[in-house]
Design a protein around this motif. Structure first.
Motif, PDB file in Angstrom:
ATOM      1  N   GLY A  79       0.816  -1.209   0.000  1.00  0.00           N
ATOM      2  CA  GLY A  79       0.000   0.000   0.000  1.00  0.00           C
ATOM      3  C   GLY A  79       0.847   1.255   0.000  1.00  0.00           C
ATOM      4  O   GLY A  79       0.547   2.231  -0.710  1.00  0.00           O
ATOM      5  N   LEU A  80       1.914   1.261   0.783  1.00  0.00           N
ATOM      6  CA  LEU A  80       2.829   2.405   0.804  1.00  0.00           C
ATOM      7  C   LEU A  80       3.463   2.604  -0.573  1.00  0.00           C
ATOM      8  O   LEU A  80       3.579   3.738  -1.065  1.00  0.00           O
ATOM      9  CB  LEU A  80       3.925   2.183   1.847  1.00  0.00           C
ATOM     10  CG  LEU A  80       3.504   2.197   3.316  1.00  0.00           C
ATOM     11  CD1 LEU A  80       4.641   1.686   4.194  1.00  0.00           C
ATOM     12  CD2 LEU A  80       3.102   3.602   3.752  1.00  0.00           C
ATOM     13  N   ALA A  81       3.877   1.490  -1.186  1.00  0.00           N
ATOM     14  CA  ALA A  81       4.524   1.575  -2.494  1.00  0.00           C
ATOM     15  C   ALA A  81       3.568   2.097  -3.556  1.00  0.00           C
ATOM     16  O   ALA A  81       3.985   2.816  -4.483  1.00  0.00           O
ATOM     17  CB  ALA A  81       5.070   0.207  -2.892  1.00  0.00           C
ATOM     18  N   CYS A  82       2.301   1.760  -3.441  1.00  0.00           N
ATOM     19  CA  CYS A  82       1.313   2.272  -4.403  1.00  0.00           C
ATOM     20  C   CYS A  82       1.252   3.802  -4.396  1.00  0.00           C
ATOM     21  O   CYS A  82       0.922   4.426  -5.397  1.00  0.00           O
ATOM     22  CB  CYS A  82      -0.074   1.712  -4.072  1.00  0.00           C
ATOM     23  SG  CYS A  82      -0.329  -0.010  -4.557  1.00  0.00           S
ATOM     24  N   GLU A  83       1.571   4.390  -3.238  1.00  0.00           N
ATOM     25  CA  GLU A  83       1.500   5.842  -3.097  1.00  0.00           C
ATOM     26  C   GLU A  83       2.851   6.520  -3.281  1.00  0.00           C
ATOM     27  O   GLU A  83       3.033   7.685  -2.907  1.00  0.00           O
ATOM     28  CB  GLU A  83       0.921   6.192  -1.724  1.00  0.00           C
ATOM     29  CG  GLU A  83      -0.486   5.665  -1.499  1.00  0.00           C
ATOM     30  CD  GLU A  83      -1.471   6.177  -2.534  1.00  0.00           C
ATOM     31  OE1 GLU A  83      -1.357   7.358  -2.935  1.00  0.00           O
ATOM     32  OE2 GLU A  83      -2.350   5.388  -2.968  1.00  0.00           O
ATOM     33  N   GLY A  84       3.801   5.795  -3.874  1.00  0.00           N
ATOM     34  CA  GLY A  84       5.081   6.401  -4.227  1.00  0.00           C
ATOM     35  C   GLY A  84       6.138   6.380  -3.142  1.00  0.00           C
ATOM     36  O   GLY A  84       7.225   6.929  -3.343  1.00  0.00           O
ATOM     37  N   LEU A  85       5.857   5.766  -1.999  1.00  0.00           N
ATOM     38  CA  LEU A  85       6.886   5.645  -0.968  1.00  0.00           C
ATOM     39  C   LEU A  85       7.751   4.412  -1.253  1.00  0.00           C
ATOM     40  O   LEU A  85       7.440   3.593  -2.116  1.00  0.00           O
ATOM     41  CB  LEU A  85       6.243   5.556   0.411  1.00  0.00           C
ATOM     42  CG  LEU A  85       5.444   6.791   0.843  1.00  0.00           C
ATOM     43  CD1 LEU A  85       4.877   6.609   2.246  1.00  0.00           C
ATOM     44  CD2 LEU A  85       6.292   8.052   0.778  1.00  0.00           C
TER      45      LEU A  85
END
Length: 644
Positions: free
Chosen positions: A381-387
């Motif tokens: 989920g974090l990666a989906c938001e560019g983190l």
């Protein structure tokens, strides 16, 4: 110093002996048991704080329940040293966690009292529920008891089991008792006389009879729902048990888990009850040993021998920097450079080297509890938001989140870095904690990359390389220290998917003669024993660095220029890096003899790591002997020893 005396404990060779003691002797027995456990662990190393905290509970359980007929399932199993002592293994405690000795965890093949192997956490309620239901199906009168730590209750599996155990299955309801060993949670009110009284009252016949009588009287009246709600709220005001009641369990507690005068009658009451029961006890890690009580994190486990009177002391010679420390330093340095980095751990802050990161970057540090599946999907989920999430997790624990790796990370090709600590053999913790399978189980996943650094500096650079990669990637490194290579502060990305030649036959002072030309392809820290063996055999050595993407060009080049290849990895041979090399050769149409060295197709026992590596043939001598055995011990192949 005179040897310690254990007059009562020395009479206990089984729980049957314990049950013959007068109840008035149990407090003294618990004192001797605590001293014996402390003395034993000071000589062998092992988990300390958790075992000191379960002494009275262990005595009470074996006193009240008819073990092994009644089943005890401990969760996590590292709190079972008192249990081992009372179940006929007192004299074997000197061999704890040593090669050929008893395990630091419950093992079904070690004792009939170890009813279920629990090296990992949060499995006890499921197992005990299965045992309780089996008793019902078979028509046997027995109890199943799950003893679960508060940390283990953070896992979803524990709640899945509660949800299932609290309902009837075709009219059958298992007689399972769940004991929550709470030694760190803040939900508990102070444990005192009132709570003792309430626990005994609610577990006794009077309360149960009055409760059921009131239910039958009020059942078909408007007052029933009012009374039910009043009972819930009244009970909820003095005990935090409403959530467990909602799962269908009768909740009792919290009570002092070190007070035998409270524990024993409460357990006796619960033993006589049918259906799912839940007992909440409060204990103290390190109880009875002031040093461990004052610093339960430090005294969670002893890595080796220590003097109980002094406690743990820093070694005179500073230990080598471990791979875990290398990761922790890199994580902080990388976080300073890139604000997108978020660090995640499933309840292993200290073990994964994240203490400093937590201190310096508290808003970017996330301990999700013993919830490996959640940790991986949370990272997705974090990666989906560019983190850029970095999941610091032991190799063996990542196995629990395999579905999430596939479906939530890899299919979506998300940039998540998995820092896999404890990859390979782990020594004293044995098969349950060994990270033997991650190469095999991650290599088959599309989009997943695998880096295998050979030493401390390569580990830092591999982590940097992985962090820059736009896709899922694992970096695996072992427990403990490496070859002692100096670590460069500057972070430099390694060429993606490329290995390197570290030694070339005939060019390093070798005397190859007319024997077969051998190339050793090393994956990870086994590079260094491979180099040592190669010096004796005058073989070429490649530091492969990547299992996936594999350096196919280097593999083909070595296959064309050598008579035979040898792959070496600290991972299982089935489906591992050696298999990747074989697949590469087949795809290229290259036919060359290949010897695949790695961990055997069996669960490797606990013991000293160096001894285990030697037993598996992965030290320098083992690699050399395997090569000579497979490809012939020609005199021209072997260099003379230096002293000849």
């Amino acid at each position: 110093m005179a040897a310690m005396s254990y007059p009562l404990l020395e009479k206990i060779n089984s729980p049957a002996d314990l049950r013959r003691l007068p109840r008035t002797e149990l407090v003294k027995l618990a004192g001797e048991l605590r001293a014996y456990v402390l003395d034993s662990v000071s000589k062998t190393g092992g988990h300390l704080g958790s075992n000191l905290g379960t002494v009275e509970l262990t005595v009470a359980l074996h006193y009240v329940f008819n073990t092994p007929h009644d089943r005890l399932v401990w969760d996590v199993g590292h709190q079972t040293y008192p249990h081992k002592v009372l179940t006929g293994r007192r004299e074997q405690m000197s061999s704890l966690r040593q090669l050929g000795g008893i395990s630091g965890f419950p093992r079904r093949d070690e004792s009939e009292y170890d009813t279920f192997g629990t090296g990992h956490s949060s499995t006890s309620i499921s197992a005990a529920h299965g045992m309780a239901m089996a008793a019902k199906i078979k028509g046997e009168d027995r109890k199943a008891v799950a003893i679960i730590g508060d940390g283990s209750m953070t896992a979803g599996m524990a709640f899945e089991a509660l949800n299932n155990a609290g309902v009837s299955h075709g009219g059958l309801l298992g007689d399972v008792l769940v004991i929550l060993n709470d030694n760190d949670m803040s939900i508990s009110p102070p444990v005192g006389a009132l709570n003792k009284y309430l626990a005994r009252l609610m577990s006794g016949k009077f309360y149960a009879t009055a409760r059921e009588s009131a239910k039958s009287v009020l059942k078909n009246t408007p007052l029933y729902e009012v009374a039910r709600r009043f009972e819930e709220h009244a009970k909820g005001m003095v005990v935090p048990g409403t959530i467990f009641e909602e799962f269908g369990f009768n909740y009792v507690g919290p009570i002092d888990g070190h007070d035998l005068e409270s524990l024993i009658p409460t357990l006796e009451n619960l033993r006589g009850k049918k259906g799912p029961q839940f007992l909440h006890i409060v204990t103290k890690k390190g109880a009875g040993y002031k040093l461990a009580e004052a610093d339960p994190v430090k005294y969670h486990a002893a890595s080796g021998k220590f003097d109980p009177a002094i406690g743990f002391v820093k070694p005179a010679t500073p230990p080598k920097t471990t791979f875990t420390q290398i990761f922790g330093e890199w994580l902080c340095d990388m976080a300073e450079q890139d604000q997108r980095l978020v660090g995640i751990t499933p309840a292993m802050r200290e073990g994964s080297g994240m203490v400093e990161f937590h201190k310096r970057f508290p808003t970017r540090y996330h301990d999700v509890g013993i919830a490996e599946q959640h940790s991986v999907t949370f990272a997705a989920g974090l990666a989906c938001e560019g983190l850029k999430p970095v999941v610091a997790i032991y190799s063996t624990f990542l196995q629990r989140a395999y579905d999430q790796m596939v479906h939530d990370v890899a299919i979506q090709n998300l940039a998540v870095v998995f820092a896999l600590d404890r990859a390979g053999l782990v020594g004293a913790d044995g098969a349950t904690h060994a990270g033997n399978y991650d190469i095999a189980y991650t290599r088959c996943i599309p989009n997943m990359a695998i880096l295998t650094p050979a030493d401390e500096n390569e580990c830092r650079q591999a982590l940097f390389t992985a962090f820059r990669h736009e896709g899922p990637v694992t970096v695996r490194y072992p427990r403990g220290a490496g070859a002692g290579v100096a670590v460069e502060k500057q972070m430099t990305a390694q060429p993606w998917g490329k290995g390197e030649i570290r030694r070339e036959a005939g060019k390093n002072g070798g005397n190859r003669g007319s024997g077969p030309r051998i190339a050793i392809l090393a994956f990870g820290t086994v590079l260094y024993p491979a180099l040592e063996a190669a010096d004796r055999l005058d073989a070429t050595v490649a530091n492969m660095r990547f299992v996936k993407p594999l350096d196919h060009e280097l593999v083909a080049e070595l296959a064309r220029s050598h008579d035979a290849l040898v792959t070496v990895e600290e991972g299982c041979v089935m489906g591992g890096a050696g298999s990747a090399v074989l697949e590469s050769l087949q795809a290229a149409g290259l036919n060359v003899p290949v010897l695949v060295l790695g961990l055997p197709d069996e669960f490797v026992e606990h013991g000293d790591p160096a001894k285990l590596m030697a037993l598996c043939g992965l030290d320098a001598a083992g690699i050399e002997q395997s090569i000579l055995k497979r490809f012939g011990a020609r005199p021209s192949l072997v260099r003379p020893a230096a002293n000849q």
